[in-house]
Enzyme design. Structure first.
Site: not given
Ligand code: EPZ
Length: 420
Positions: A117, A307
């Site tokens: 991504c 965000d």
């Molecule tokens: C959600 O993404 C949002 N998307 C994102 O919105 C937002 O930036 C993000 O949360 C953080 O607030 C939706 O809600 C659809 P995470 P998500 O899992 O859930 C790590 C926008 O612009 N991680 O909270 O995919 C990950 O790599 C966006 O609207 C793991 O390592 O984010 C990151 O560093 C883009 N393993 C951290 O956790 C996993 O299995 C937080 O990511 C899952 C996550």
């Protein structure tokens, strides 16, 4: 590919109506897979990501009735295909949200593994481990996550090492139909998780602790239909407030909520904005002044949201003083800054920290959007720049901002879309 052309240097003033929250609507649409009866979801934003989720559900056999206001009635009792194919998942990572509901309700699911991504590696290991803890057999093969369970999932203690928003949502949804109690620890406290939990409760789920870092779910045998209205988009709200603040203007947001965006409102106040709030409105007035630079560090809710980081970088680029921005959620979320440098910004990047020295002005230039919030920040940079800016690849912006050029035009911006 469409482009946006913005002639900057205009102070924005007026009113904006905020749409339903994309990141609440996506899990809520996925949650309708859990019900045995039709569910109606209201206040959905008109966005490409919402259309993609509806298309995914339709292809799986869910019957959809959409009215002219984009209220959608979804009936998952007609489901045929328990698969989210690569061609849809690659366009929208949030497709992973159908995994938990499908395994919980239908005993199996096949969901393409989302790839890399533009903002970071974004693995889904916690989603998989959570379902395994609940008794699902999960294999990753041929680029697909294949999950199965004999009978019902079993309630479990699921501890997340890192706070994950969609990971919390997937396990929360799965747990509603599991046998026994599930406790999610180090759960995401984001308002979108709370909105999803409220919708699940309206469908008959037994959930408590949502909005804290420990969510307790007592599984029930069935979920029923309901009618639910998605909460307002706090990131869209924050984006318009920041855009107006950067231009020294005044705005009233309608159909929004101040209580779910305190960190952002606090930083805008620090930047010199005069902010007033009511039940469903927020008013910001810069009294014509240039914003002051602010320091910020992104972190899970209730701290400052990742965000909104890009939009604040744009405001800092023309603010009075030096602002230091630290991004702790995603490892590659500074791409917009490279484009801002081309507009004359003074930014020093060292790992996950950016030191931004505010300039009196930026200059318009051709720039390229790399992800959704990066595009929003380039729009803000263009609004404060002298001359014309052309923003390419704006399909990113259409994923998350409903009618952005119409809403900005109503505030006085000179912005137009040209087909590419
Ligand atoms: C959600 O993404 C949002 N998307 C994102 O919105 C937002 O930036 C993000 O949360 C953080 O607030 C939706 O809600 C659809 P995470 P998500 O899992 O859930 C790590 C926008 O612009 N991680 O909270 O995919 C990950 O790599 C966006 O609207 C793991 O390592 O984010 C990151 O560093 C883009 N393993 C951290 O956790 C996993 O299995 C937080 O990511 C899952 C996550």
């Amino acid at each position: 590919m469409d482009k946006l052309i913005i002639s900057g240097g205009v102070q924005l003033n007026g009113e904006v109506r905020i749409s339903g929250a994309k990141n609440a609507a996506l899990p809520i649409l996925a949650a309708t897979l859990l019900a045995d009866e039709p569910v109606t979801i209201r206040n959905l934003p008109h966005l490409n990501d919402i259309t993609t989720m509806l298309e995914l559900l339709r292809r799986m056999g869910v019957e959809l009735v959409i009215d002219e206001k984009l209220s959608v009635e979804l009936d998952a009792s007609t489901i045929k295909e328990l698969c989210a194919p690569y061609e849809l998942v690659k366009t929208m990572r949030a497709s992973i949200l159908v995994l938990g509901p499908m395994v919980a309700h239908f005993g199996e699911a096949e969901v393409s593994l989302p790839g890399g991504c533009a903002i970071g590696s974004r693995p889904v290991n916690f989603h998989i481990q959570g379902l395994q803890a609940m008794g699902a057999d999960v294999q990753v093969e041929g680029g697909y996550i294949r999950a199965k369970v004999n009978g019902r999932l079993k309630g479990a203690r699921v501890f997340f090492d890192v706070v994950t928003v969609t990971g919390t949502e997937n396990i929360l949804m799965a747990a509603t139909l599991a046998e026994g109690q599930t406790v999610i620890e180090n759960a995401a406290r984001e308002p979108e998780v709370v909105d999803l939990a409220e919708c699940l409760i309206a469908m008959g789920a037994d959930i408590s602790g949502h909005g804290t870092d420990t969510i307790v779910i007592n599984g029930v045998e069935k979920l029923h239909g309901c009618s639910y209205s998605v909460q307002p988009d706090r990131i869209e709200s924050g984006t318009y407030l920041t855009a107006v603040a950067a231009t020294g203007g005044k705005v009233k947001l309608k159909n929004t909520r101040a209580d779910i965006m305190e960190a952002v409102l606090q930083k805008l106040t620090e930047a010199g904005a005069d902010i007033k709030t009511g039940d469903d409105w927020i008013e910001l007035d810069m009294h014509g002044k240039r914003p002051k630079a602010v320091n910020l560090t992104t972190a899970p809710h209730p701290a400052f949201p990742t965000d909104m980081q890009a939009q604040f970088s744009a405001m800092n680029a023309i603010a009075d003083g030096v602002g230091i921005i630290k991004e702790t959620i995603f490892e590659n979320r500074f791409m917009h800054m490279q484009e801002m440098l081309r507009m004359g910004a003074d930014i020093d990047i060292d790992g996950n920290t950016a030191v931004i020295k505010g300039m009196d002005t930026l200059q318009g230039a051709p720039v390229m959007a790399t992800d959704l919030r990066a595009s929003a920040s380039l729009v803000i940079a263009a609004l404060v720049a002298q001359g014309d800016t052309t923003i390419d690849r704006i399909y990113h912006i259409d994923r998350g901002y409903e009618c952005i050029e119409e809403k900005l035009q109503l505030l006085g911006a000179r912005i137009k879309r040209v087909p590419g």
